[in-house]
Scaffold this motif. Sequence first.
Motif, short mmCIF file in Angstrom:
data_model
loop_
_atom_site.label_atom_id
_atom_site.label_comp_id
_atom_site.label_asym_id
_atom_site.label_seq_id
_atom_site.Cartn_x
_atom_site.Cartn_y
_atom_site.Cartn_z
N ALA A 1 -173.81 43.48 -25.31
CA ALA A 1 -174.43 42.46 -24.29
C ALA A 1 -176.02 42.72 -24.59
O ALA A 1 -176.51 43.73 -24.81
CB ALA A 1 -173.95 42.98 -23.08
N ALA A 2 -176.57 41.56 -23.97
CA ALA A 2 -178.08 41.77 -24.20
C ALA A 2 -178.67 40.83 -23.02
O ALA A 2 -177.91 40.11 -22.69
CB ALA A 2 -178.80 41.05 -25.38
N THR A 3 -179.95 40.98 -22.75
CA THR A 3 -180.54 40.24 -21.56
C THR A 3 -180.79 38.81 -22.16
O THR A 3 -180.52 38.75 -23.42
CB THR A 3 -181.91 40.83 -21.11
N TRP A 4 -180.98 37.86 -21.32
CA TRP A 4 -181.04 36.45 -21.76
C TRP A 4 -182.31 36.37 -22.74
O TRP A 4 -182.07 35.64 -23.77
CB TRP A 4 -181.45 35.46 -20.62
N SER A 5 -183.23 37.24 -22.58
CA SER A 5 -184.46 36.98 -23.56
C SER A 5 -184.06 37.51 -24.89
O SER A 5 -184.98 37.17 -25.63
CB SER A 5 -185.78 37.40 -22.78
N GLN A 6 -183.13 38.31 -25.05
CA GLN A 6 -182.88 38.90 -26.20
C GLN A 6 -181.67 38.41 -26.77
O GLN A 6 -180.90 38.85 -27.89
CB GLN A 6 -182.63 40.40 -26.34
N TYR B 1 -174.05 37.34 -16.64
CA TYR B 1 -174.54 38.37 -15.43
C TYR B 1 -175.92 37.50 -15.41
O TYR B 1 -176.45 36.59 -16.00
CB TYR B 1 -175.01 39.71 -16.05
N PRO B 2 -176.50 37.94 -13.85
CA PRO B 2 -177.78 37.30 -13.63
C PRO B 2 -178.87 37.42 -14.94
O PRO B 2 -179.55 36.68 -15.07
CB PRO B 2 -178.23 38.10 -12.63
N ALA C 1 -179.87 46.17 -27.89
CA ALA C 1 -178.59 45.91 -27.19
C ALA C 1 -177.79 47.16 -26.96
O ALA C 1 -177.92 48.28 -27.34
CB ALA C 1 -177.97 44.89 -27.62
N THR C 2 -176.51 46.94 -26.20
CA THR C 2 -175.65 48.22 -26.06
C THR C 2 -174.62 48.24 -27.07
O THR C 2 -174.00 47.24 -27.50
CB THR C 2 -174.92 48.11 -24.66
N ILE C 3 -174.40 49.31 -27.24
CA ILE C 3 -173.41 49.64 -28.54
C ILE C 3 -171.84 49.09 -28.14
O ILE C 3 -171.10 48.68 -28.91
CB ILE C 3 -173.36 51.06 -28.94
N THR C 4 -171.58 49.00 -26.87
CA THR C 4 -170.41 48.44 -26.47
C THR C 4 -170.44 47.84 -25.03
O THR C 4 -171.17 48.47 -24.36
CB THR C 4 -169.18 49.68 -26.45
N HIS C 5 -170.09 46.59 -24.91
CA HIS C 5 -169.81 45.92 -23.58
C HIS C 5 -168.69 46.40 -22.80
O HIS C 5 -168.76 46.44 -21.39
CB HIS C 5 -170.10 44.25 -23.60
N HIS C 6 -167.52 46.48 -23.39
CA HIS C 6 -166.34 46.73 -22.65
C HIS C 6 -165.17 47.52 -23.53
O HIS C 6 -163.97 47.73 -22.90
CB HIS C 6 -165.71 45.51 -22.00
N ALA D 1 -179.11 46.40 -21.15
CA ALA D 1 -178.02 45.43 -21.15
C ALA D 1 -177.70 45.05 -19.78
O ALA D 1 -177.56 45.86 -19.02
CB ALA D 1 -177.06 45.96 -22.27
N PRO D 2 -177.05 43.83 -19.68
CA PRO D 2 -176.49 43.36 -18.31
C PRO D 2 -175.35 44.09 -17.93
O PRO D 2 -175.06 44.30 -16.94
CB PRO D 2 -176.41 42.08 -18.57
N GLY D 3 -174.65 44.76 -18.86
CA GLY D 3 -173.19 45.35 -18.80
C GLY D 3 -173.11 46.18 -19.78
O GLY D 3 -173.45 45.98 -21.11
N THR D 4 -172.42 47.27 -19.72
CA THR D 4 -172.03 48.11 -20.83
C THR D 4 -171.08 49.11 -20.56
O THR D 4 -170.52 49.43 -19.18
CB THR D 4 -173.45 49.15 -21.10
#
Lengths: 573, 573
Positions: free
Chosen positions: A427-432, A465-466, A503-508, B255-258
């Motif tokens: 997952a990443a921010t909108w800008s990334q 997400y927002p 970014a994060t290594i895992t979103h879910h 990240a918006p969620g992780t």
Amino acid sequence: MVTQNTEEIPRSVWYGWGDPSRARPLTEGALEYLRTTLGLHSVDLSHPPVDFAEVHVGEGHLDGEVLEELRELLGDAHVSTDQTERLLHSGGKSTPDLLRIRAGDARQAPDAVLFPGSETDVRRILELCVRRRLAVVTFGGGTSVVGGVEPLHGQLEGVLTLDMRRMDKLLKFDGLSCTATFEAGIRGPAIEAALEPLGFTLGHFPQSHQEATLGGYLATRSAGQASTGYGRSDDVVKSAHVETPAGPLDVGSLAPGTAAGPKLLDVILGSEGTLGVITSATVVIQPLPQHKSHGAWSFPSFAAGAEALRKLRQEGVRGDMPHVCRLSDTDQTAATFKLGGTKTAVLAAYLGLRSQQSPALALFLWEGEARETAARRRRSARILRAAGGIPLGPMPARAWERGRFSGPYLRDELLTRGVLVETLETAATWSQLQSTYTAVRGAILDALAANGGSGYVQTHISHVYPDGASLYFTFLGGLERDGLAQNARVKKAASAAIVAAGATITHHHGVGIEHAPYMSSEIGRLGLEVLRRIKESLDPTGIMNPGKLIPAATAEAPAVGEASSASPQKEKP
Amino acid sequence: MVTQNTEEIPRSVWYGWGDPSRARPLTEGALEYLRTTLGLHSVDLSHPPVDFAEVHVGEGHLDGEVLEELRELLGDAHVSTDQTERLLHSGGKSTPDLLRIRAGDARQAPDAVLFPGSETDVRRILELCVRRRLAVVTFGGGTSVVGGVEPLHGQLEGVLTLDMRRMDKLLKFDGLSCTATFEAGIRGPAIEAALEPLGFTLGHFPQSHQEATLGGYLATRSAGQASTGYGRSDDVVKSAHVETPAGPLDVGSLAPGTAAGPKLLDVILGSEGTLGVITSATVVIQPLPQHKSHGAWSFPSFAAGAEALRKLRQEGVRGDMPHVCRLSDTDQTAATFKLGGTKTAVLAAYLGLRSQQSPALALFLWEGEARETAARRRRSARILRAAGGIPLGPMPARAWERGRFSGPYLRDELLTRGVLVETLETAATWSQLQSTYTAVRGAILDALAANGGSGYVQTHISHVYPDGASLYFTFLGGLERDGLAQNARVKKAASAAIVAAGATITHHHGVGIEHAPYMSSEIGRLGLEVLRRIKESLDPTGIMNPGKLIPAATAEAPAVGEASSASPQKEKP
């Protein structure tokens, strides 16, 4: 009133997903698409799993005295050293898990499988395991795709898997406060079946929903397909009871909000069985929706579609977001249109006429009271249209919903046909978001091609997400001789790209074994030290799920006792 | 476009709140109401604070060498041993703090006040304090009402207060992702002033907003008056940078969620300066609302009003909730009507005619785009009317909004008039809300009357969640000779009632010194052990804000090293 009560399915077959009789085989069109896309000469059924009788499970190491003690504790029926039971608990459902077991290798099966029936059972098992130096792996639905339930011994004398299936009851329901307390071993469809007659839903539908358990959701911070609307598992949980080697622990508060210090519930969430066993939890539930409304929109590109979702989330009227909100990239959309039969072919042709030659498809599902759902949908349509979207009617989202839990069956057939398939997510921010998408996708394709083969990757956004969105990658390639090495090579390249993108290594999917090496990038060296200290306080002898989540302290990392006196260093610069 | 940019006010006067010239004195009607309600012969100005010159601050204990080192580190201008500066940092703004300082007792003032200007400054200060065995108290706005910033030495050689006011910059703005990164010492109005020209708001407005800082919000898990709409501080924060004695620590994820394991950000949130110094944080911001719509409704009882809020939250269309959502009990409503002048007298008379003899007043503030705000308001009206509500027009909510930050001024005048006034808060699920209200209110009234005096308590709900609501109690009584003991007696009785009701010991004030004894009821003995281990890992020499949050381990509690081997015991049965 809409029903959320999804179908109960049998526990998964040993070599793959669920009940194979429910799988829908790939069509000839799909096989042709695979051949073309992957440049494979053959995608025939030449790589089946070995015969069940040929799987090598090996002997358990438990001495008779320990077994006797366990049987006294739980009753004979709830302690199994049976080869089949051990095989069925020898791993999760990652592609490496499947490659190993399909080849007949279940040597890492646990020494025994236990079926506790109560908090007290769990507590006694942990006491025994501390005393006997046995590792404990908690097993819910066993659907981990990151090695979260591998029965590793660590430095201990043996390993027991705790299958939580007997602990599956609704313990408490508070309709006024919209909360319900369940035992942690309850599976997704059973949660919904318990809540539906009460007029409620948890609304948590990961792809693993039909197999996975509440405890597994929480231990891995899972997100479901409707989490854009209902929230992630870590959003909806209020409190949990945990049995740890250091004793029972209640985390979280039944109060709706509190300022009473750090939130230890958030230490247990995502702890993946390394701190203790979640035995029950209280969750916020929501009234069953009266109505579902399906929508599909097409965008001229993945970037344009993502921008539309961002606007919908940020500029849309409060609460207008669809519960399900997915956007496929142009590759995934092309595959959907190619493989969807006549109806989707018509859609594709229509979009071509509207000059979207390689469109990106977005699917939406609004839930709620009929009139207000329609109003939300209308308001959303204004934003989506202004962002370049073309409405396609409800059909594609309905088709998606029908097949929403069937993806894993497909993997079994693909492996049998000699096609490697694996998924990973971030997952990443909108800008990334777009730069992350491009970098990870590129890394996967390069790694797939490294041995001269060709590969294919498709991507979608499934959680909005927002401040950003998730990215879910599915990659395919002709299975090389060493499929495990091939898979690891691609996964490693993708993970490196994710880390480099910030970014994060895992979103879910969680951490498990596969993502543990990236935890220091994710939370820093000192963050890891804090995690290790927390583990020491709850699991001082290190029996809980060894090898997962927290990477072994390496020579470079300071020993726990030294961390504090080390001179400060910048983490995550 | 509505402006959220609230007024900057000077830092608080030494004996009380803010800038006394902005206080509006109590009216003769209010004084009469106090006399009658509290049965006091006099509420004249007979208890003023002592003259500033008479306050006893005492000498600092720092040896010259340490001071020299500090001045070298930060520059002479940023190290103060000045009596006034030390006095101004001798405590927070709890009623006990005020009773002490108004009586001339500032003996617990810190040995020096430091004004760091950067992460590096903070890091160097912590290194020095570890070496020199000095306690460190981080001071944002200094508005703690639970003893969170008392400069206690603990077992150390001295105590330094770190005033974060110089670290007040907007570091990064990402409009696409709706996030902003601020230094932690920025105060509420400055946050809004920085965001307003960018078209955004944080929307965080606790009563302390004009003095308090972002770091303080996060360190105490604060909630603001509009948190029903904008979320609590712990809802909106994405990540934080923390300087700890063990080194720098980045918690949270951009990240918006992780799903990458336990969330260490939630260990730092609410840690009240006991683990390290939050130096910066990234928060999710929201577009400035275009429109605000005010509403007031009257209900036949507090229970009926609470039931209406529950229905509004649970049955209302998604996102329809007002940003501000408050409900006064009948006592608070009576006071509001009594003291509000002619206009409110007319309202009260009108409600009498509609047979609401002792009404409960609810105030609402909807924010957003004008048309959709109106629609949300109309939909809400249907639910409120069906729940027995009578609409009263926008005036009462406008009046509330004008005076929303002025409550603390009132306390200063009341103390001068010999009236003890204190507030406390909790939160409970909807099903436990009325019983908690009744029990806590009763305990306060009994304790106020224990020495033969009479007392008064008024209560309101200020935060509405899907599963419950907050309860905020304000109590008044004639000041006894030993006001500190009187206040402690009532607080203790209320806290015992809160614990017995199974509610939380604090909804948004935090733990500090006052609530630390109740932490074992709140999180259990093992939970406390986990907190202590976390503290050991980040603050091994115990220099960070001693005496707050984590109660001292007593003889009964196991020593840290023994916790793990203790046989499991049931916590929080």
